[in-house]
Design a protein around this motif. Structure first.
Motif, PDB file in Angstrom:
ATOM      1  N   VAL A 325       0.838  -1.197   0.000  1.00 50.80           N
ATOM      2  CA  VAL A 325       0.000   0.000   0.000  1.00 50.80           C
ATOM      3  C   VAL A 325       0.876   1.250   0.000  1.00 50.80           C
ATOM      4  N   ALA A 326       1.930   1.227   0.805  1.00 52.11           N
ATOM      5  CA  ALA A 326       2.854   2.367   0.836  1.00 52.11           C
ATOM      6  C   ALA A 326       3.501   2.574  -0.530  1.00 52.11           C
ATOM      7  N   ARG A 327       3.905   1.469  -1.167  1.00 52.11           N
ATOM      8  CA  ARG A 327       4.479   1.581  -2.510  1.00 52.11           C
ATOM      9  C   ARG A 327       3.459   2.172  -3.487  1.00 52.11           C
ATOM     10  N   GLY A 328       2.242   1.675  -3.410  1.00 49.39           N
ATOM     11  CA  GLY A 328       1.207   2.138  -4.317  1.00 49.39           C
ATOM     12  C   GLY A 328       0.844   3.601  -4.137  1.00 49.39           C
ATOM     13  N   LEU A 329       1.027   4.122  -2.931  1.00 51.45           N
ATOM     14  CA  LEU A 329       0.753   5.532  -2.668  1.00 51.45           C
ATOM     15  C   LEU A 329       1.928   6.427  -3.047  1.00 51.45           C
ATOM     16  N   LYS A 330       3.143   5.942  -2.824  1.00 51.18           N
ATOM     17  CA  LYS A 330       4.322   6.792  -3.000  1.00 51.18           C
ATOM     18  C   LYS A 330       4.844   6.822  -4.433  1.00 51.18           C
ATOM     19  N   MET A 331       5.022   5.647  -5.025  1.00 48.78           N
ATOM     20  CA  MET A 331       5.716   5.577  -6.316  1.00 48.78           C
ATOM     21  C   MET A 331       5.037   6.394  -7.418  1.00 48.78           C
ATOM     22  N   PRO A 332       3.708   6.357  -7.564  1.00 45.69           N
ATOM     23  CA  PRO A 332       3.098   7.160  -8.635  1.00 45.69           C
ATOM     24  C   PRO A 332       3.249   8.666  -8.432  1.00 45.69           C
ATOM     25  N   ALA A 333       3.308   9.104  -7.168  1.00 45.20           N
ATOM     26  CA  ALA A 333       3.306  10.541  -6.883  1.00 45.20           C
ATOM     27  C   ALA A 333       4.518  11.248  -7.467  1.00 45.20           C
ATOM     28  N   VAL A 334       5.647  10.551  -7.556  1.00 52.97           N
ATOM     29  CA  VAL A 334       6.872  11.173  -8.059  1.00 52.97           C
ATOM     30  C   VAL A 334       6.690  11.668  -9.492  1.00 52.97           C
ATOM     31  N   VAL A 335       5.868  10.988 -10.258  1.00 52.75           N
ATOM     32  CA  VAL A 335       5.606  11.389 -11.643  1.00 52.75           C
ATOM     33  C   VAL A 335       4.292  12.156 -11.770  1.00 52.75           C
ATOM     34  N   LEU A 336       3.263  11.728 -11.034  1.00 47.26           N
ATOM     35  CA  LEU A 336       1.929  12.294 -11.243  1.00 47.26           C
ATOM     36  C   LEU A 336       1.771  13.713 -10.691  1.00 47.26           C
ATOM     37  N   TRP A 382      -5.428   6.733  -5.593  1.00 50.66           N
ATOM     38  CA  TRP A 382      -5.573   6.255  -4.214  1.00 50.66           C
ATOM     39  C   TRP A 382      -6.799   5.359  -4.086  1.00 50.66           C
ATOM     40  N   LEU A 383      -7.902   5.834  -4.642  1.00 51.46           N
ATOM     41  CA  LEU A 383      -9.145   5.069  -4.539  1.00 51.46           C
ATOM     42  C   LEU A 383      -9.019   3.729  -5.250  1.00 51.46           C
ATOM     43  N   TYR A 384      -8.372   3.734  -6.398  1.00 47.17           N
ATOM     44  CA  TYR A 384      -8.162   2.485  -7.150  1.00 47.17           C
ATOM     45  C   TYR A 384      -7.351   1.499  -6.313  1.00 47.17           C
ATOM     46  N   LEU A 385      -6.303   1.981  -5.654  1.00 50.64           N
ATOM     47  CA  LEU A 385      -5.467   1.131  -4.813  1.00 50.64           C
ATOM     48  C   LEU A 385      -6.243   0.596  -3.620  1.00 50.64           C
ATOM     49  N   VAL A 386      -6.980   1.473  -2.940  1.00 46.48           N
ATOM     50  CA  VAL A 386      -7.760   1.060  -1.771  1.00 46.48           C
ATOM     51  C   VAL A 386      -8.764  -0.024  -2.147  1.00 46.48           C
ATOM     52  N   GLN A 387      -9.438   0.148  -3.272  1.00 39.96           N
ATOM     53  CA  GLN A 387     -10.402  -0.863  -3.715  1.00 39.96           C
ATOM     54  C   GLN A 387      -9.731  -2.207  -3.938  1.00 39.96           C
ATOM     55  N   ARG A 388      -8.522  -2.192  -4.521  1.00 36.79           N
ATOM     56  CA  ARG A 388      -7.823  -3.454  -4.786  1.00 36.79           C
ATOM     57  C   ARG A 388      -7.406  -4.152  -3.494  1.00 36.79           C
ATOM     58  N   VAL A 389      -7.090  -3.390  -2.469  1.00 32.45           N
ATOM     59  CA  VAL A 389      -6.755  -4.007  -1.181  1.00 32.45           C
ATOM     60  C   VAL A 389      -7.961  -4.756  -0.626  1.00 32.45           C
ATOM     61  N   TYR A 390      -9.113  -4.124  -0.661  1.00 40.15           N
ATOM     62  CA  TYR A 390     -10.328  -4.784  -0.172  1.00 40.15           C
ATOM     63  C   TYR A 390     -10.678  -6.001  -1.019  1.00 40.15           C
ATOM     64  N   LEU A 402     -17.878   2.933  -0.844  1.00 37.24           N
ATOM     65  CA  LEU A 402     -17.038   4.004  -1.380  1.00 37.24           C
ATOM     66  C   LEU A 402     -17.563   4.476  -2.731  1.00 37.24           C
ATOM     67  N   GLN A 403     -18.067   3.540  -3.540  1.00 36.40           N
ATOM     68  CA  GLN A 403     -18.641   3.929  -4.821  1.00 36.40           C
ATOM     69  C   GLN A 403     -19.898   4.771  -4.633  1.00 36.40           C
ATOM     70  N   VAL A 404     -20.673   4.470  -3.617  1.00 38.30           N
ATOM     71  CA  VAL A 404     -21.852   5.289  -3.314  1.00 38.30           C
ATOM     72  C   VAL A 404     -21.419   6.722  -3.011  1.00 38.30           C
ATOM     73  N   VAL A 405     -20.348   6.866  -2.226  1.00 43.15           N
ATOM     74  CA  VAL A 405     -19.845   8.208  -1.903  1.00 43.15           C
ATOM     75  C   VAL A 405     -19.420   8.933  -3.179  1.00 43.15           C
ATOM     76  N   VAL A 439     -12.784  12.662  -1.821  1.00 39.78           N
ATOM     77  CA  VAL A 439     -13.555  12.346  -0.616  1.00 39.78           C
ATOM     78  C   VAL A 439     -13.589  10.842  -0.371  1.00 39.78           C
ATOM     79  N   ALA A 440     -13.867  10.070  -1.412  1.00 40.63           N
ATOM     80  CA  ALA A 440     -13.962   8.616  -1.255  1.00 40.63           C
ATOM     81  C   ALA A 440     -12.602   8.000  -0.943  1.00 40.63           C
ATOM     82  N   ALA A 441     -11.537   8.507  -1.548  1.00 42.28           N
ATOM     83  CA  ALA A 441     -10.202   7.961  -1.293  1.00 42.28           C
ATOM     84  C   ALA A 441      -9.756   8.205   0.146  1.00 42.28           C
ATOM     85  N   VAL A 442      -9.985   9.410   0.649  1.00 41.02           N
ATOM     86  CA  VAL A 442      -9.621   9.721   2.041  1.00 41.02           C
ATOM     87  C   VAL A 442     -10.418   8.847   3.005  1.00 41.02           C
ATOM     88  N   LEU A 443     -11.697   8.702   2.742  1.00 40.23           N
ATOM     89  CA  LEU A 443     -12.522   7.827   3.575  1.00 40.23           C
ATOM     90  C   LEU A 443     -12.029   6.387   3.494  1.00 40.23           C
TER      91      LEU A 443
END
Length: 545
Positions: A325-336, A382-390, A402-405, A439-443
């Motif tokens: 999860v940490a990798r998924g949050l950090k690595m894209p940010a360097v480019v995005l 972030w939301l895409y990553l969180v969904q994959r964890v679940y 989360l999709q409802v939100v 909003v959904a990603a933070v939640l």
């Protein structure tokens, strides 16, 4: 899977995505030149978007959620999971085929549901397109199912390369159309031959995209044979996941109906007023641009992470999932993060370059929507990553909430967009997507902490702040360079940069922004920048040596 193999797999997928997306740009640019961006283009866009939306939902939802965790567990079976996977594929193929027949039969209803303000000629043309395009739902489903079998066995590249085949076939159809029938045919002058050529080659391309995956599957020794029956094979959990994921799909589709109606209404009002602005077709182009960095960076990385997160979840190795999860949050940010700043600074000339068939005013309208979406590219990831964890834990209930939100927040923004002037509608819709995903990603991250414990968010936040500072610092010289180029480069009679001038602005601007951003981030001790640049540095040193 080691970090080296993860990086290699991500690179292979990213390369395939680059080729596919570049061909996608060529396809969209050719389509714009052949069909135009008026009412006829909107009718085809609505019809061809229907199966595309189902694909996005299936690929990002029910099929991934159900298939990958089940196939991962099946590897422990005595036969390597072949019979189990064949049963799951047979059930999935049957469900998707039934759904395809249903939605195709409902083509006239769906066209009316996803449009607003069209006359009978436009509705008739869109319905004819839809009857030919909607069978793509089955073909997209086959592509996704076969691709996920490959992904679960550690073969990622073919899945990302296959869409290139679809784009090649569609481009060939557009070229034939251009020579056979000309371009920008008015709505009332479309013949059955024109309709079948345009929509038929689009569907034929998706069929080729699915069938090409049979080759790598055979190479790894997988042979599909229909096997019926579900009792006693542990598919109960898969059914529960599917139920909640289909519910999320339903909620998302309801939200997209509102988006489609708002954008088609805006396009119709702009057409009647004789103004240039973002309607449904322009929205589709902006979304294509928005998805490019997500597909190249986040999607490729998280797809590689998802398989091993599923394995770790099945084995109870929570610490490995937290690290991923940490990798998924950090690595894209360097480019995005720099990419987001680049979109703001260079958005209009970049769209002008990518779609030379569009006028500068049309490019500006598309760019406005794209920039509004790009502001939320990181939360979208972030939301895409969180969904994959679940989904790795076979929990589809939380992603449903989360999709409802997402849908509720985006729909509120869409309703606001419906009452603003039509030339601003697309921008408000894009901002609504940014806000809803944030909003959904933070939640989702807050809920995930309750499941996994600490997610190392403090170090992640520090990285984001440093890269954001570096990106803003890099924007300053970039804005200055862009302003200077506007003063010296050739312009057309209306005072707009020519296509060649826009190309120079984009190339020079990117050449300034990204190196400065990465250099400043490296100076601020962002370790991920060093990891990103290490292969390049080693190659340069080796050549010098």
């Amino acid at each position: 899977m080691t970090d080296v193999s993860l990086a290699r797999n991500s690179a292979l997928m990213a390369l395939g995505t680059v080729v596919s997306r570049l061909l996608g740009f060529v396809r969209t640019s050719t389509l714009t030149g052949v069909v135009g961006i008026g009412l006829a283009a909107d009718t085809f866009d609505v019809a061809n978007t229907l199966p595309n939306q189902f694909y996005l939902l299936l690929a990002g939802g029910v099929l991934n959620a159900v298939l990958v965790p089940q196939i991962t567990k099946a590897a422990t079976h005595d036969d390597g999971g072949h019979e189990f996977v064949n049963r799951l594929l047979t059930i999935s193929f049957a469900i998707i085929a039934g759904a395809t027949v249903l939605v195709t039969a409902l083509a006239p209803v769906l066209v009316r549901l996803f449009s607003q303000g069209w006359n009978e000629e436009a509705l008739g043309l869109a319905t004819a397109f839809a009857f030919i395009c909607l069978p793509q739902v089955l073909l997209y489903g086959v592509y996704t199912l076969l691709g996920q079998v490959l992904n679960a066995r550690g073969h990622f590249a073919a899945y990302m390369w296959a869409p290139a085949v679809a784009n090649v076939v569609a481009i060939a159809g557009l070229v034939v159309f251009r020579f056979a029938f000309g371009k920008q045919v008015p709505v009332g002058e479309w013949t059955p031959s024109m309709i079948w050529l345009l929509a038929g080659t689009a569907t034929l391309g998706v069929a080729a995209q699915a069938l090409v995956l049979v080759i790598p599957l055979r190479r790894i020794g997988f042979r599909y044979r229909p096997v019926w029956g579900v009792r006693g094979y542990g598919l109960g959990s898969a059914s529960r996941v599917a139920l909640w994921t289909f519910a999320a799909i339903g909620v998302s589709q309801l939200g997209f109906i509102v988006t489609s109606k708002v954008m088609t209404r805006a396009g119709d009002l702009l057409h009647r007023a004789g103004e240039v602005g973002a309607g449904k077709a322009a929205y589709g182009v902006a979304f294509l641009l928005f998805m490019l960095p997500h597909s190249l960076i986040t999607l490729s990385l998280v797809t590689a992470l998802f398989t091993r997160m599923s394995q770790a979840a099945h084995a109870g190795r929570t610490s490995e999932i937290v690290d991923d999860v940490a990798r998924g949050l950090k690595m894209p940010a360097v480019v995005l993060l720099p990419a987001t700043v680049a979109a703001v600074v260079l958005g209009a000339p970049a769209v002008r370059v990518a779609f030379p068939g569009n006028s500068p005013d049309e490019a500006s309208a598309i760019a406005g929507v794209m920039i509004a979406m790009m502001l939320g590219i990181l939360p979208f990831g972030w939301l895409y990553l969180v969904q994959r964890v679940y989904y790795a834990y076979e929990d589809a209930k939380t992603p449903f909430y989360l999709q409802v939100v997402v849908t509720v927040v985006a729909t509120v923004a869409n309703l606001v967009a419906a009452v603003v002037p039509p030339d601003r509608t697309g921008v408000v819709v894009g901002l609504g997507q940014t806000i809803s995903n944030t909003v959904a990603a933070v939640l989702g991250l807050w809920l995930l902490r309750r499941v996994l414990g600490s997610l190392h968010l403090r170090s992640t936040t520090q990285l984001y702040v440093r890269v954001a500072i570096a990106s803003v610092v890099a924007a300053l010289p970039t804005v200055l360079v862009v302003w200077l180029l506007h003063q010296v480069l050739p312009q057309d009679a209306d005072g707009q940069l020519t296509w060649a001038s826009s190309l120079v602005v984009v190339v020079v601007g990117l050449a300034v922004l990204f190196p400065v951003a990465l250099a400043v981030a490296h100076a601020l001790r962002v370790r991920e920048v060093a990891v990103l640049l290490d292969p390049v540095v080693r190659r340069v040193r080796a050549r010098r040596g």
